[in-house]
Design a protein around this motif. Structure first.
Motif, mmCIF file in Angstrom:
data_model
loop_
_atom_site.group_PDB
_atom_site.id
_atom_site.type_symbol
_atom_site.label_atom_id
_atom_site.label_comp_id
_atom_site.label_asym_id
_atom_site.label_seq_id
_atom_site.Cartn_x
_atom_site.Cartn_y
_atom_site.Cartn_z
ATOM 1 N N LYS A 61 67.232 6.594 1.603
ATOM 2 C CA LYS A 61 65.923 5.940 1.733
ATOM 3 C C LYS A 61 65.858 4.565 1.058
ATOM 4 O O LYS A 61 65.054 3.727 1.455
ATOM 5 C CB LYS A 61 64.848 6.862 1.140
ATOM 6 C CG LYS A 61 64.527 8.022 2.069
ATOM 7 C CD LYS A 61 63.966 9.214 1.345
ATOM 8 C CE LYS A 61 65.066 10.140 0.941
ATOM 9 N NZ LYS A 61 64.665 11.475 0.524
ATOM 10 N N LEU B 17 55.032 14.174 4.141
ATOM 11 C CA LEU B 17 56.361 13.568 4.294
ATOM 12 C C LEU B 17 57.364 14.087 3.290
ATOM 13 O O LEU B 17 58.516 13.669 3.293
ATOM 14 C CB LEU B 17 56.252 12.039 4.167
ATOM 15 C CG LEU B 17 55.419 11.340 5.246
ATOM 16 C CD1 LEU B 17 55.400 9.840 4.999
ATOM 17 C CD2 LEU B 17 55.962 11.638 6.637
ATOM 18 N N ASN B 18 56.931 14.978 2.413
ATOM 19 C CA ASN B 18 57.874 15.519 1.433
ATOM 20 C C ASN B 18 57.943 17.045 1.566
ATOM 21 O O ASN B 18 56.945 17.745 1.343
ATOM 22 C CB ASN B 18 57.460 15.111 0.011
ATOM 23 C CG ASN B 18 58.470 15.596 -1.012
ATOM 24 O OD1 ASN B 18 58.311 16.661 -1.600
ATOM 25 N ND2 ASN B 18 59.549 14.851 -1.198
ATOM 26 N N THR C 105 59.745 19.249 -0.183
ATOM 27 C CA THR C 105 59.766 20.002 -1.441
ATOM 28 C C THR C 105 58.351 20.297 -1.938
ATOM 29 O O THR C 105 58.028 21.443 -2.281
ATOM 30 C CB THR C 105 60.519 19.190 -2.525
ATOM 31 O OG1 THR C 105 61.820 18.925 -2.030
ATOM 32 C CG2 THR C 105 60.598 19.935 -3.830
ATOM 33 N N TYR D 248 66.059 21.927 -1.397
ATOM 34 C CA TYR D 248 65.108 20.954 -0.828
ATOM 35 C C TYR D 248 64.890 19.770 -1.763
ATOM 36 O O TYR D 248 64.786 18.637 -1.342
ATOM 37 C CB TYR D 248 63.742 21.603 -0.571
ATOM 38 C CG TYR D 248 63.761 22.694 0.460
ATOM 39 C CD1 TYR D 248 64.457 22.533 1.657
ATOM 40 C CD2 TYR D 248 63.076 23.887 0.265
ATOM 41 C CE1 TYR D 248 64.474 23.537 2.604
ATOM 42 C CE2 TYR D 248 63.068 24.892 1.214
ATOM 43 C CZ TYR D 248 63.785 24.708 2.379
ATOM 44 O OH TYR D 248 63.785 25.696 3.310
ATOM 45 N N ALA D 249 64.802 20.088 -3.079
ATOM 46 C CA ALA D 249 64.426 19.043 -4.034
ATOM 47 C C ALA D 249 65.563 18.032 -4.196
ATOM 48 O O ALA D 249 66.731 18.365 -4.039
ATOM 49 C CB ALA D 249 64.100 19.678 -5.381
ATOM 50 N N GLU D 250 65.195 16.803 -4.487
ATOM 51 C CA GLU D 250 66.186 15.779 -4.817
ATOM 52 C C GLU D 250 66.886 16.188 -6.108
ATOM 53 O O GLU D 250 66.391 17.045 -6.848
ATOM 54 C CB GLU D 250 65.488 14.429 -5.045
ATOM 55 C CG GLU D 250 64.778 13.866 -3.830
ATOM 56 C CD GLU D 250 65.734 13.381 -2.763
ATOM 57 O OE1 GLU D 250 66.704 12.695 -3.073
ATOM 58 O OE2 GLU D 250 65.505 13.714 -1.588
ATOM 59 N N ASP E 282 60.416 13.877 -5.998
ATOM 60 C CA ASP E 282 59.581 14.649 -5.071
ATOM 61 C C ASP E 282 58.188 14.879 -5.654
ATOM 62 O O ASP E 282 57.192 14.512 -5.050
ATOM 63 C CB ASP E 282 60.234 16.013 -4.792
ATOM 64 C CG ASP E 282 61.554 15.880 -4.053
ATOM 65 O OD1 ASP E 282 61.543 15.331 -2.942
ATOM 66 O OD2 ASP E 282 62.574 16.328 -4.584
ATOM 67 N N ASP F 147 59.276 10.010 -3.514
ATOM 68 C CA ASP F 147 59.988 10.212 -2.252
ATOM 69 C C ASP F 147 59.061 9.926 -1.062
ATOM 70 O O ASP F 147 59.438 9.202 -0.130
ATOM 71 C CB ASP F 147 60.524 11.654 -2.213
ATOM 72 C CG ASP F 147 61.208 11.966 -0.901
ATOM 73 O OD1 ASP F 147 62.339 11.486 -0.703
ATOM 74 O OD2 ASP F 147 60.611 12.673 -0.064
ATOM 75 N N LYS G 257 59.211 6.878 1.816
ATOM 76 C CA LYS G 257 59.105 7.119 3.260
ATOM 77 C C LYS G 257 57.979 6.286 3.872
ATOM 78 O O LYS G 257 58.106 5.801 5.006
ATOM 79 C CB LYS G 257 58.921 8.615 3.518
ATOM 80 C CG LYS G 257 60.218 9.391 3.224
ATOM 81 C CD LYS G 257 60.008 10.883 3.129
ATOM 82 C CE LYS G 257 61.322 11.608 2.863
ATOM 83 N NZ LYS G 257 61.147 12.993 2.434
ATOM 84 N N GLY H 45 61.406 18.971 7.541
ATOM 85 C CA GLY H 45 61.305 17.733 6.774
ATOM 86 C C GLY H 45 62.410 17.590 5.746
ATOM 87 O O GLY H 45 62.505 16.565 5.077
ATOM 88 N N ALA H 46 63.213 18.618 5.578
ATOM 89 C CA ALA H 46 64.290 18.562 4.595
ATOM 90 C C ALA H 46 65.298 19.638 4.954
ATOM 91 O O ALA H 46 64.993 20.546 5.727
ATOM 92 C CB ALA H 46 63.722 18.803 3.189
HETATM 93 N N1 HSE Z 1 63.642 15.857 -1.167
HETATM 94 C C1 HSE Z 1 63.228 15.436 0.120
HETATM 95 C C2 HSE Z 1 62.052 16.292 0.569
HETATM 96 C C3 HSE Z 1 64.389 15.578 1.073
HETATM 97 O O1 HSE Z 1 61.813 17.321 -0.067
HETATM 98 O O2 HSE Z 1 61.359 15.942 1.523
HETATM 99 C C4 HSE Z 1 64.190 14.920 2.394
HETATM 100 O O3 HSE Z 1 63.969 13.538 2.285
#
Ligand code: HSE
Length: 351
Positions: free
Chosen positions: A129, A182-183, A185, A212-214, A220, A225, A229, A324-325
């Motif tokens: 991103k 858009l997230n 997580t 899922y989490a960064e 997040d 995040d 986006k 989304g992830a």
């Molecule tokens: N950590 C991001 C989310 C991953 O949970 O949406 C996808 O960009």
């Protein structure tokens, strides 16, 4: 048409992409006349691998499954240091997949890798991103100057198509506003707090276990995040670069189980909403938790799913929802962008 692909970064997204490529190889050939070889991989933690004849995906995926290093594939290459910038320049590849982790403050080292690849006349596909949020216009210009493509579908809503939908299906519309989840997580956390009656901390641990989490969940849960986006959506859809300081931002860390129950008792649901409004050419963007009536389509989006509501002229409201992830979900976006390049190259050849 044959493609030689090099990966810079081979974490979840890279692995997901390689798995799909492996499983769908014969279908991609018969359906899309598409064949690809993976000729190089450079990963800071897992090692480097250069295989000019194309590596055996089954063998590599087995190593990755066993959590072995990438360079265990070929003992002769073990622990040999390769600078990704040198590899990008010297490797005989026509597509570079830049899949290193996002750094939203500097967008590095990804932006340097992408600039190098584009200057070398190689197409670039990324799920990172940082470069798409901070340097999109510069990189698109560089791609055009070098007659190659720079594609970013996987940066927003993972594999759910946003940019290709905008480029084709929605292309006769102006976009007045967009708002969405858009997230993945944070939506997963808020959903798990409600459905499984978990505390915020317990739900965060589940999101991390599911990948899922960064790497650092702050990105997040504090809304960075989703903010990145929005910057990408603004670059691509509104042709308007936003700076970090232009975006109002609040995350979900202060939301308690009781807040979720209280909202539900009023037929409402708490969601982390990211939105852009175009008010007579003035672009306003923010990320913040909202209590939505259950009749709002965004209130019904649960788990790691993402969704977007576009307000369009002349079409009116369009709602999209999808993953989304996730590993395969974002890996799919990489494949989709490569197929976009493939189809465009075929069209150019036929002109
Ligand atoms: N950590 C991001 C989310 C991953 O949970 O949406 C996808 O960009």
């Amino acid at each position: 048409m044959d493609y030689k692909i090099a990966l810079i970064g081979c974490g979840n997204v890279g692995e997901g992409f390689l798995q799909i490529l492996h499983e769908k190889a014969s279908w991609l050939k018969s359906q899309h006349d598409f064949e690809a070889k993976i000729v190089a991989i450079c990963d800071k933690l897992k090692g480097n691998l250069i295989v000019p004849e194309g590596l055996e995906l089954g063998k590599l995926l087995h190593l990755l499954n066993q959590r072995q290093r990438i360079d265990d594939y070929d003992p002769a290459q073990k622990k040999r240091f390769v600078d990704p910038l040198d590899m990008i320049e010297s490797v005989d590849a026509n597509i570079i997949c830049e899949l290193t982790p996002t750094d939203i403050k500097t967008a590095e080292p990804a932006t340097s890798y992408i600039r190098k690849a584009l200057r070398c006349g190689k197409h670039v596909v990324t799920s990172n991103k940082g470069p798409a949020a901070l340097y999109y216009h510069e990189l698109i210009k560089l791609a055009k100057q070098n007659h190659v493509f720079f594609r970013v579908e996987g940066t927003v809503m993972s594999g759910t198509p946003v940019f290709s939908l905008f480029e084709y299906g929605l292309s006769g519309n102006t976009v007045n506003s967009l708002r969405g989840i858009l997230n993945g997580t944070t939506n997963f956390i808020l959903s798990a707090m409600e459905e499984k009656d978990l505390s915020y901390e317990e739900a965060l641990v589940e999101a991390q276990k599911l990948g899922y989490a960064e790497t650092d969940p702050t990105a997040d849960v504090e809304g960075f995040d989703a903010m990145a986006k929005l910057m990408i959506l603004s670059n691509v859809i509104f042709d308007h670069p936003l700076r970090i300081e232009d975006i109002e931002r609040k995350g979900i860390v202060t939301i308690k189980r009781e807040d979720i129950k209280e909202a539900l008792s009023q037929n409402r649901r708490l969601k982390l909403i990211a939105e852009i409004n175009n008010q007579d050419g003035q672009i306003k963007a923010r990320v913040f938790p909202q209590s939505l009536p259950l009749t709002d389509p965004l209130a019904r989006v649960m788990g790691a799913n993402n969704a977007l509501v576009f307000e369009l002229d002349p079409l009116g409201q369009v709602f999209i929802q999808g993953p989304g992830a996730g590993k395969k979900e974002t890996g799919y976006a990489i494949l989709n962008d490569i197929l976009y390049i493939h189809k465009n190259l075929i069209n150019q050849k036929n002109q």
